[in-house]
Design a protein around this motif. Structure first.
Motif, PDB file in Angstrom:
ATOM      1  N   LEU A   1      26.915  37.135  52.469  1.00 46.46           N
ATOM      2  CA  LEU A   1      26.394  35.833  52.076  1.00 46.46           C
ATOM      3  C   LEU A   1      26.139  35.732  50.579  1.00 46.46           C
ATOM      4  O   LEU A   1      26.329  34.692  49.975  1.00 46.46           O
ATOM      5  CB  LEU A   1      25.086  35.541  52.831  1.00 46.46           C
ATOM      6  N   ASN A   2      25.679  36.841  49.993  1.00 43.42           N
ATOM      7  CA  ASN A   2      25.357  36.839  48.578  1.00 43.42           C
ATOM      8  C   ASN A   2      25.560  38.237  48.036  1.00 43.42           C
ATOM      9  O   ASN A   2      25.446  39.221  48.762  1.00 43.42           O
ATOM     10  CB  ASN A   2      23.908  36.376  48.358  1.00 43.42           C
ATOM     11  N   PHE A   3      25.842  38.330  46.733  1.00 45.97           N
ATOM     12  CA  PHE A   3      26.129  39.611  46.105  1.00 45.97           C
ATOM     13  C   PHE A   3      25.575  39.583  44.693  1.00 45.97           C
ATOM     14  O   PHE A   3      25.823  38.639  43.945  1.00 45.97           O
ATOM     15  CB  PHE A   3      27.648  39.819  46.066  1.00 45.97           C
ATOM     16  N   ILE A   4      24.809  40.614  44.347  1.00 46.72           N
ATOM     17  CA  ILE A   4      24.268  40.728  42.993  1.00 46.72           C
ATOM     18  C   ILE A   4      24.606  42.112  42.463  1.00 46.72           C
ATOM     19  O   ILE A   4      24.272  43.120  43.081  1.00 46.72           O
ATOM     20  CB  ILE A   4      22.732  40.530  42.972  1.00 46.72           C
ATOM     21  N   GLU A   5      25.275  42.137  41.316  1.00 46.38           N
ATOM     22  CA  GLU A   5      25.605  43.403  40.683  1.00 46.38           C
ATOM     23  C   GLU A   5      24.445  43.788  39.777  1.00 46.38           C
ATOM     24  O   GLU A   5      24.146  43.098  38.799  1.00 46.38           O
ATOM     25  CB  GLU A   5      26.888  43.266  39.873  1.00 46.38           C
ATOM     26  N   LEU A   6      23.752  44.878  40.117  1.00 47.22           N
ATOM     27  CA  LEU A   6      22.591  45.320  39.358  1.00 47.22           C
ATOM     28  C   LEU A   6      22.981  46.147  38.137  1.00 47.22           C
ATOM     29  O   LEU A   6      22.328  46.094  37.099  1.00 47.22           O
ATOM     30  CB  LEU A   6      21.649  46.117  40.257  1.00 47.22           C
TER      31      LEU A   6
ATOM     32  N   GLY B   1      35.574  33.247  39.923  1.00 45.50           N
ATOM     33  CA  GLY B   1      36.765  33.832  40.552  1.00 45.50           C
ATOM     34  C   GLY B   1      36.443  35.147  41.250  1.00 45.50           C
ATOM     35  O   GLY B   1      36.885  35.406  42.373  1.00 45.50           O
ATOM     36  N   GLU B   2      35.653  35.993  40.593  1.00 45.99           N
ATOM     37  CA  GLU B   2      35.243  37.262  41.201  1.00 45.99           C
ATOM     38  C   GLU B   2      34.390  37.020  42.442  1.00 45.99           C
ATOM     39  O   GLU B   2      34.536  37.701  43.460  1.00 45.99           O
ATOM     40  CB  GLU B   2      34.474  38.108  40.184  1.00 45.99           C
ATOM     41  N   ARG B   3      33.511  36.028  42.372  1.00 42.22           N
ATOM     42  CA  ARG B   3      32.637  35.711  43.506  1.00 42.22           C
ATOM     43  C   ARG B   3      33.444  35.225  44.711  1.00 42.22           C
ATOM     44  O   ARG B   3      33.195  35.620  45.844  1.00 42.22           O
ATOM     45  CB  ARG B   3      31.631  34.647  43.060  1.00 42.22           C
ATOM     46  N   VAL B   4      34.432  34.354  44.459  1.00 37.59           N
ATOM     47  CA  VAL B   4      35.281  33.857  45.542  1.00 37.59           C
ATOM     48  C   VAL B   4      36.101  35.005  46.135  1.00 37.59           C
ATOM     49  O   VAL B   4      36.245  35.113  47.359  1.00 37.59           O
ATOM     50  CB  VAL B   4      36.188  32.703  45.059  1.00 37.59           C
ATOM     51  N   ALA B   5      36.625  35.887  45.293  1.00 44.64           N
ATOM     52  CA  ALA B   5      37.395  37.029  45.792  1.00 44.64           C
ATOM     53  C   ALA B   5      36.535  37.924  46.689  1.00 44.64           C
ATOM     54  O   ALA B   5      36.989  38.367  47.754  1.00 44.64           O
ATOM     55  CB  ALA B   5      37.950  37.842  44.614  1.00 44.64           C
TER      56      ALA B   5
END
Length: 152
Positions: free
Chosen positions: A138-143, A125-129
């Motif tokens: 395109l992509n997201f990574i929380e470090l 859900g967080e990724r879709v938001a």
């Protein structure tokens, strides 16, 4: 590198995980109390068994501690999820990843020793938001809480 995995709970999440790991050449033992779920993966997994992971003797007979990774993918039965996690850890499992249904379940799984706890529905859900808010990402990574990395 070839690893061994035991997935306890072969519903949507556990089944998808099993299929992906096998497709990538990994050895996977699937465990579920439901015969229908086990039959769904009989031709996919390295091995599948009908078993109740709430019983420590069952996991001992399956030599659960010998696997590199154990995923507790039990869905709506919080008690079964918690007992399976405790049993796996008590038997010496090295890396236990557990699926949590809600924040309270997450807290309990963390306190009883799960090495990683995931909430797939919440995380997706967080990724879709994020995708809706930033369509060019395109992509997201929380470090960490303070740092993230994004591909735009």
């Amino acid at each position: 590198m070839r690893q061994t995995y035991a997935i306890i709970g072969l519903g949507r999440f556990g089944g998808a995980l099993l299929e992906t790991l096998v497709a990538n050449g990994q050895d996977v033992l699937g465990i579920d109390i439901n015969e229908e779920h086990v039959n769904d993966y009989r031709d996919v997994a390295t091995q599948v068994v009908i078993a109740d992971a709430q019983e420590d003797e069952v996991l001992r007979k399956l030599d659960i501690a010998s696997f590199d990774h154990i995923v507790i993918a039990i869905g709506h039965n919080m008690q079964a999820s918690i007992l399976a996690t405790i049993n796996a850890k008590d038997l010496g499992a090295k890396n236990v990843i557990a699926k949590a249904e809600n924040r309270t379940h997450l807290r309990v799984l963390t306190k009883i020793g799960a090495d990683v706890v995931v909430q797939p529905e919440r995380e997706m859900g967080e990724r879709v938001a994020r995708k809706l808010l930033a369509p060019n990402m395109l992509n997201f990574i929380e470090l960490s809480d303070d740092y993230s990395m994004a591909e735009v």
